[in-house]
Design a protein around this motif. Structure first.
Motif, PDB file in Angstrom:
ATOM      1  N   LEU A   1      32.529  38.340  45.664  1.00 29.81           N
ATOM      2  CA  LEU A   1      33.367  37.432  46.440  1.00 29.81           C
ATOM      3  C   LEU A   1      33.411  37.999  47.852  1.00 29.81           C
ATOM      4  O   LEU A   1      34.192  38.891  48.160  1.00 29.81           O
ATOM      5  CB  LEU A   1      34.771  37.339  45.836  1.00 29.81           C
ATOM      6  N   ALA A   2      32.497  37.514  48.686  1.00 30.47           N
ATOM      7  CA  ALA A   2      32.308  38.071  50.021  1.00 30.47           C
ATOM      8  C   ALA A   2      33.421  37.668  50.979  1.00 30.47           C
ATOM      9  O   ALA A   2      33.733  38.412  51.910  1.00 30.47           O
ATOM     10  CB  ALA A   2      30.955  37.636  50.572  1.00 30.47           C
ATOM     11  N   ALA A   3      34.005  36.491  50.774  1.00 28.18           N
ATOM     12  CA  ALA A   3      35.059  36.022  51.678  1.00 28.18           C
ATOM     13  C   ALA A   3      35.879  34.943  51.000  1.00 28.18           C
ATOM     14  O   ALA A   3      35.344  34.105  50.276  1.00 28.18           O
ATOM     15  CB  ALA A   3      34.440  35.474  52.966  1.00 28.18           C
ATOM     16  N   LEU A   4      37.172  34.979  51.268  1.00 29.82           N
ATOM     17  CA  LEU A   4      38.097  33.908  50.890  1.00 29.82           C
ATOM     18  C   LEU A   4      39.138  33.876  51.996  1.00 29.82           C
ATOM     19  O   LEU A   4      39.962  34.788  52.106  1.00 29.82           O
ATOM     20  CB  LEU A   4      38.759  34.187  49.534  1.00 29.82           C
ATOM     21  N   PHE A   5      39.059  32.847  52.834  1.00 33.91           N
ATOM     22  CA  PHE A   5      39.940  32.760  53.985  1.00 33.91           C
ATOM     23  C   PHE A   5      40.486  31.344  54.128  1.00 33.91           C
ATOM     24  O   PHE A   5      39.766  30.374  53.912  1.00 33.91           O
ATOM     25  CB  PHE A   5      39.204  33.142  55.277  1.00 33.91           C
ATOM     26  N   VAL A   6      41.752  31.260  54.521  1.00 34.17           N
ATOM     27  CA  VAL A   6      42.422  29.988  54.779  1.00 34.17           C
ATOM     28  C   VAL A   6      42.998  30.057  56.185  1.00 34.17           C
ATOM     29  O   VAL A   6      43.556  31.093  56.584  1.00 34.17           O
ATOM     30  CB  VAL A   6      43.548  29.731  53.745  1.00 34.17           C
ATOM     31  N   ARG A   7      42.836  28.963  56.906  1.00 32.14           N
ATOM     32  CA  ARG A   7      43.384  28.903  58.267  1.00 32.14           C
ATOM     33  C   ARG A   7      44.875  29.256  58.213  1.00 32.14           C
ATOM     34  O   ARG A   7      45.609  28.739  57.358  1.00 32.14           O
ATOM     35  CB  ARG A   7      43.178  27.483  58.810  1.00 32.14           C
TER      36      ARG A   7
ATOM     37  N   ILE B   1      45.535  26.259  48.853  1.00 27.81           N
ATOM     38  CA  ILE B   1      44.116  26.193  49.214  1.00 27.81           C
ATOM     39  C   ILE B   1      43.377  27.432  48.726  1.00 27.81           C
ATOM     40  O   ILE B   1      42.294  27.337  48.142  1.00 27.81           O
ATOM     41  CB  ILE B   1      43.951  26.004  50.739  1.00 27.81           C
ATOM     42  N   GLY B   2      43.942  28.608  48.950  1.00 28.96           N
ATOM     43  CA  GLY B   2      43.298  29.844  48.501  1.00 28.96           C
ATOM     44  C   GLY B   2      43.089  29.863  47.003  1.00 28.96           C
ATOM     45  O   GLY B   2      42.012  30.221  46.518  1.00 28.96           O
ATOM     46  N   ARG B   3      44.097  29.458  46.266  1.00 36.56           N
ATOM     47  CA  ARG B   3      43.986  29.420  44.804  1.00 36.56           C
ATOM     48  C   ARG B   3      42.924  28.414  44.361  1.00 36.56           C
ATOM     49  O   ARG B   3      42.125  28.694  43.469  1.00 36.56           O
ATOM     50  CB  ARG B   3      45.316  29.069  44.166  1.00 36.56           C
ATOM     51  N   ALA B   4      42.898  27.241  44.987  1.00 32.67           N
ATOM     52  CA  ALA B   4      41.895  26.226  44.631  1.00 32.67           C
ATOM     53  C   ALA B   4      40.480  26.731  44.916  1.00 32.67           C
ATOM     54  O   ALA B   4      39.560  26.525  44.111  1.00 32.67           O
ATOM     55  CB  ALA B   4      42.171  24.934  45.389  1.00 32.67           C
ATOM     56  N   LEU B   5      40.297  27.400  46.044  1.00 34.49           N
ATOM     57  CA  LEU B   5      38.975  27.940  46.370  1.00 34.49           C
ATOM     58  C   LEU B   5      38.587  29.065  45.410  1.00 34.49           C
ATOM     59  O   LEU B   5      37.430  29.141  44.972  1.00 34.49           O
ATOM     60  CB  LEU B   5      38.947  28.434  47.820  1.00 34.49           C
TER      61      LEU B   5
ATOM     62  N   ASP C   1      39.633  29.352  42.327  1.00 31.36           N
ATOM     63  CA  ASP C   1      39.321  28.689  41.062  1.00 31.36           C
ATOM     64  C   ASP C   1      37.892  28.144  41.074  1.00 31.36           C
ATOM     65  O   ASP C   1      37.185  28.221  40.065  1.00 31.36           O
ATOM     66  CB  ASP C   1      40.314  27.569  40.765  1.00 31.36           C
ATOM     67  N   MET C   2      37.451  27.616  42.214  1.00 34.93           N
ATOM     68  CA  MET C   2      36.075  27.136  42.340  1.00 34.93           C
ATOM     69  C   MET C   2      35.105  28.294  42.114  1.00 34.93           C
ATOM     70  O   MET C   2      34.121  28.167  41.378  1.00 34.93           O
ATOM     71  CB  MET C   2      35.849  26.517  43.719  1.00 34.93           C
ATOM     72  N   ALA C   3      35.392  29.433  42.727  1.00 30.97           N
ATOM     73  CA  ALA C   3      34.529  30.604  42.555  1.00 30.97           C
ATOM     74  C   ALA C   3      34.505  31.057  41.094  1.00 30.97           C
ATOM     75  O   ALA C   3      33.446  31.412  40.565  1.00 30.97           O
ATOM     76  CB  ALA C   3      35.001  31.735  43.473  1.00 30.97           C
ATOM     77  N   LYS C   4      35.669  31.034  40.437  1.00 33.57           N
ATOM     78  CA  LYS C   4      35.737  31.440  39.032  1.00 33.57           C
ATOM     79  C   LYS C   4      34.930  30.495  38.145  1.00 33.57           C
ATOM     80  O   LYS C   4      34.380  30.931  37.132  1.00 33.57           O
ATOM     81  CB  LYS C   4      37.192  31.478  38.562  1.00 33.57           C
ATOM     82  N   HIS C   5      34.864  29.231  38.515  1.00 31.88           N
ATOM     83  CA  HIS C   5      34.053  28.281  37.738  1.00 31.88           C
ATOM     84  C   HIS C   5      32.559  28.504  37.969  1.00 31.88           C
ATOM     85  O   HIS C   5      31.743  28.118  37.138  1.00 31.88           O
ATOM     86  CB  HIS C   5      34.440  26.839  38.073  1.00 31.88           C
ATOM     87  N   GLN C   6      32.217  29.097  39.089  1.00 30.51           N
ATOM     88  CA  GLN C   6      30.814  29.359  39.405  1.00 30.51           C
ATOM     89  C   GLN C   6      30.298  30.645  38.755  1.00 30.51           C
ATOM     90  O   GLN C   6      29.109  30.770  38.486  1.00 30.51           O
ATOM     91  CB  GLN C   6      30.618  29.458  40.923  1.00 30.51           C
ATOM     92  N   ARG C   7      31.166  31.613  38.544  1.00 28.29           N
ATOM     93  CA  ARG C   7      30.779  32.932  38.036  1.00 28.29           C
ATOM     94  C   ARG C   7      31.761  33.375  36.955  1.00 28.29           C
ATOM     95  O   ARG C   7      32.956  33.216  37.097  1.00 28.29           O
ATOM     96  CB  ARG C   7      30.809  33.991  39.150  1.00 28.29           C
ATOM     97  N   ARG C   8      31.248  33.991  35.913  1.00 32.16           N
ATOM     98  CA  ARG C   8      32.124  34.532  34.864  1.00 32.16           C
ATOM     99  C   ARG C   8      32.709  35.881  35.277  1.00 32.16           C
ATOM    100  O   ARG C   8      33.705  36.340  34.730  1.00 32.16           O
ATOM    101  CB  ARG C   8      31.362  34.687  33.554  1.00 32.16           C
ATOM    102  N   ARG C   9      32.071  36.508  36.262  1.00 30.94           N
ATOM    103  CA  ARG C   9      32.542  37.807  36.753  1.00 30.94           C
ATOM    104  C   ARG C   9      32.525  37.759  38.274  1.00 30.94           C
ATOM    105  O   ARG C   9      31.585  37.245  38.878  1.00 30.94           O
ATOM    106  CB  ARG C   9      31.596  38.902  36.263  1.00 30.94           C
TER     107      ARG C   9
ATOM    108  N   PHE D   1      47.855  38.730  45.690  1.00 28.67           N
ATOM    109  CA  PHE D   1      47.269  37.434  45.322  1.00 28.67           C
ATOM    110  C   PHE D   1      46.169  37.634  44.277  1.00 28.67           C
ATOM    111  O   PHE D   1      46.167  36.969  43.237  1.00 28.67           O
ATOM    112  CB  PHE D   1      46.707  36.742  46.573  1.00 28.67           C
ATOM    113  N   TYR D   2      45.251  38.546  44.532  1.00 29.85           N
ATOM    114  CA  TYR D   2      44.142  38.750  43.599  1.00 29.85           C
ATOM    115  C   TYR D   2      44.639  39.284  42.259  1.00 29.85           C
ATOM    116  O   TYR D   2      44.137  38.867  41.205  1.00 29.85           O
ATOM    117  CB  TYR D   2      43.090  39.684  44.195  1.00 29.85           C
ATOM    118  N   ARG D   3      45.625  40.155  42.263  1.00 27.25           N
ATOM    119  CA  ARG D   3      46.163  40.655  41.001  1.00 27.25           C
ATOM    120  C   ARG D   3      46.803  39.513  40.210  1.00 27.25           C
ATOM    121  O   ARG D   3      46.635  39.425  38.993  1.00 27.25           O
ATOM    122  CB  ARG D   3      47.167  41.768  41.260  1.00 27.25           C
TER     123      ARG D   3
END
Length: 152
Positions: free
Chosen positions: A70-76, A84-88, A90-98, A113-115
């Motif tokens: 996960l190279a970047a997760l940024f919200v204006r 928005i951060g959580r939705a993005l 969640d998208m990443a989690k659907h793309q990768r199992r790890r 947030f990540y924890r």
């Protein structure tokens, strides 16, 4: 709406990255972030799969993946605290199992947030470009994780 980024989104992505980096990392001199913009444009963004969250015709956040990293997760900044951060993520989690990531230790908001989103701390190191301590975090789909090290 979350969608894959297009080349037309590059300037908005860079603006979000800069504004959010300046806000979240006020312990690093602002000049550092300004100097990194061209590296982001030329080196990092082209290597990543990127999704953006677009609302009201504006890109308000993005997530970037390089393989399982996960190279970047940024919200204006003016759009934060709206899911928005959580939705993005969640998208990443659907793309990768790890997912793996690094986050500065002083960025308490991001660490928490990540924890809360199921990531566990797996290691600590020093970022070679800033000299700042950072945490390595890991997420695995369907696995309840625990930090390897106590948080301070």
């Amino acid at each position: 709406m979350i969608r894959q980024a297009t080349p037309d989104d590059t300037d908005a992505i860079l603006d979000i990255w800069l504004l959010a980096s300046l806000q979240a990392h006020d312990f690093i001199p602002a000049a550092f972030w300004w100097q990194q913009q061209e590296k982001m444009r030329a080196r990092y963004l082209p290597r990543a799969q990127i999704w953006v969250c677009e609302r009201h015709g504006e890109v308000q956040g993005f997530v970037a993946l390089v393989d399982e990293y996960l190279a970047a997760l940024f919200v204006r900044p003016d759009c934060q605290q709206n899911g928005i951060g959580r939705a993005l993520l969640d998208m990443a989690k659907h793309q990768r199992r790890r997912l793996l990531l690094k986050v500065f230790c002083e960025n308490d908001i991001a660490v928490n947030f990540y924890r809360q989103q199921g990531f566990a701390i797996t290691a600590e190191s020093t970022d070679p470009t800033t000299g700042e301590p950072e945490l390595h975090m890991n997420y695995r789909a369907g696995v309840v994780q625990h930090d390897c090290c106590p948080s301070g």
